[in-house]
Design an enzyme around this catalytic site. Structure first.
Site, mmCIF file in Angstrom:
data_model
loop_
_atom_site.group_PDB
_atom_site.id
_atom_site.type_symbol
_atom_site.label_atom_id
_atom_site.label_comp_id
_atom_site.label_asym_id
_atom_site.label_seq_id
_atom_site.Cartn_x
_atom_site.Cartn_y
_atom_site.Cartn_z
ATOM 1 N N ASN A 80 6.474 -9.889 -7.223
ATOM 2 C CA ASN A 80 6.115 -8.500 -6.463
ATOM 3 C C ASN A 80 7.478 -7.628 -7.022
ATOM 4 O OD1 ASN A 80 7.694 -7.448 -3.938
ATOM 5 N ND2 ASN A 80 5.678 -6.993 -4.015
ATOM 6 N N ASP A 110 3.050 -3.051 0.921
ATOM 7 C CA ASP A 110 1.910 -3.803 1.339
ATOM 8 C C ASP A 110 1.926 -5.338 1.015
ATOM 9 O OD1 ASP A 110 0.881 -1.623 2.944
ATOM 10 O OD2 ASP A 110 -0.399 -1.078 0.962
ATOM 11 N N GLU A 111 2.286 -5.290 -0.232
ATOM 12 C CA GLU A 111 2.233 -6.654 -0.812
ATOM 13 C C GLU A 111 3.387 -7.335 -0.160
ATOM 14 O OE1 GLU A 111 0.967 -5.803 -5.380
ATOM 15 O OE2 GLU A 111 3.076 -6.963 -5.083
ATOM 16 N N LEU A 112 4.615 -6.916 0.011
ATOM 17 C CA LEU A 112 5.818 -7.496 0.863
ATOM 18 C C LEU A 112 5.330 -7.960 2.153
ATOM 19 C CD1 LEU A 112 8.949 -8.091 0.294
ATOM 20 C CD2 LEU A 112 9.220 -5.877 1.393
#
Length: 354
Positions: free
Chosen positions: A19, A85-87
């Site tokens: 990420n 959002d990934e986090l």
């Protein structure tokens, strides 16, 4: 220096999700980190591996499929709602117990992330204001930024005595350690499955030269039949003898029932040197030292290109309840000096004969 002639198989095992934010990071640091991770037999995923045009849901699936997430915090990180959002998804997966995360502070002080200070914090507040009509989403971002940086991680300072190559090697060691710990948690000495079979995984076997990283590498995979993470051994390049052996006590078996022993391996399309025969042996030793030995020879090249294959070693009948026995099994090739590569060893399975 001449390039090595060995061909490394495509890394398998638990996926490591990266990420990050920024074209500069992608084209610079990550362009060296990714191949170094693959060279270390780490199954890494970076979003450029995703098909162009796919949406964020696909990346969420990739995160859910992974066992380790490497979160690279950099100066531009909070300029991307996609990255945040990934986090947030990474945090959810950690909370569910399916993911480990390693925060990386790339030329950024950890306090800048934890306390949302300086440009890192200012950029986040601008983005949060932009999405003020979606407070649930921005709250998830904030919670993830408050929790994940507190995990054990690594930092490369803006001005550091270490160069990026040294830092990269430290990252790879930390990732390998995380993968090893995952494997050890699920790596059973002898694991049974619902069909009454048992697996003696590769790490519990004696594999000649497997401690030499120029000949063998170790990685972890999720083994669905046994519902556990196990380590597998991948042969990189060897001219030396091959000997893989293990043993199993019959006390866990049903007395009088017939069992078979199979060697579970894979050989990908790049595998070399398997035209000559190997020998498979099964030895059953009773408590009175009476022994029964079976041996067979076969060529492994016929299995190249297949996924996991079960190679029969032999069968035996479990001794009666008051008797005791131990079985020994092996695969070896002692005389051939042709260079070999590509063999992936999952282990030996003992299961009810069909």
């Amino acid at each position: 220096m001449a390039a090595s002639s060995s061909v490394r198989p495509t890394p398998t095992g638990p996926q490591v999700f990266i990420n990050f934010r920024g074209k500069d990071l992608r084209n610079g640091f990550l362009s060296f980190l990714e191949p170094a991770m693959r060279e270390a037999n780490i199954n890494v995923f970076i979003d450029k591996d995703e098909v162009v045009g796919t949406d964020l849901v696909n990346l969420f699936v990739r995160i859910q499929e992974s066992r380790v997430a490497v979160v690279i915090f950099s100066k531009d990180y909070t300029s991307s709602e996609w990255c945040l959002d990934e986090l947030a998804e990474i945090k959810d997966c950690i909370n569910q117990g399916g993911l480990n995360a390693i925060p990386i502070f790339y030329k950024l002080a950890p306090s800048s992330v934890l306390e949302l200070k300086g440009g890192f914090g200012d950029t986040f507040r601008v983005l949060k204001e932009k999405y003020k009509n979606d407070p649930e989403r921005t709250q998830k971002w904030q919670e993830a930024l408050e929790s994940i940086p507190k995990l054990k991680g690594l930092r490369l300072a803006e001005k550091s005595d270490r160069n990026e190559r040294e830092f990269m090697n430290e990252m790879i060691l930390e990732i390998q350690k995380a993968l090893w710990q995952i494997a050890m948690k699920g790596n059973p000495k002898v694991e049974s499955n619902s069909k009454g079979g048992f697996l003696v995984p590769a790490r519990r076997l004696t594999i000649a030269h497997s401690d030499n990283p120029e000949k063998w590498t170790w990685s972890a995979i999720y083994d669905r039949p046994h519902k556990a993470d196990i380590e597998i051994a991948t042969m990189i390049n060897t001219h030396a003898l091959i000997k893989i052996s293990g043993d199993f006590h019959t006390r866990k078996l049903i007395p009088g029932k017939k069992y078979e022993v199979v060697f579970i391996v894979s050989l990908d399309d790049t595998s070399l040197g398997w035209k000559n025969e190997v020998t498979l042996t099964l030895k059953v030793v009773m408590s009175d030292e009476a022994a029964n030995v079976k041996a067979k020879k076969l060529c492994l090249d016929e299995y190249i290109g297949e996924n996991w294959v079960d190679i029969p070693v032999g069968d035996f009948e479990a001794p009666q309840e008051k008797e005791d026995a131990k079985i020994f099994f092996s695969m070896y090739q002692l005389l051939n000096t042709e260079r070999k590569s590509g063999l992936v060893v999952k282990g030996f399975a003992i299961r009810p004969a069909q």
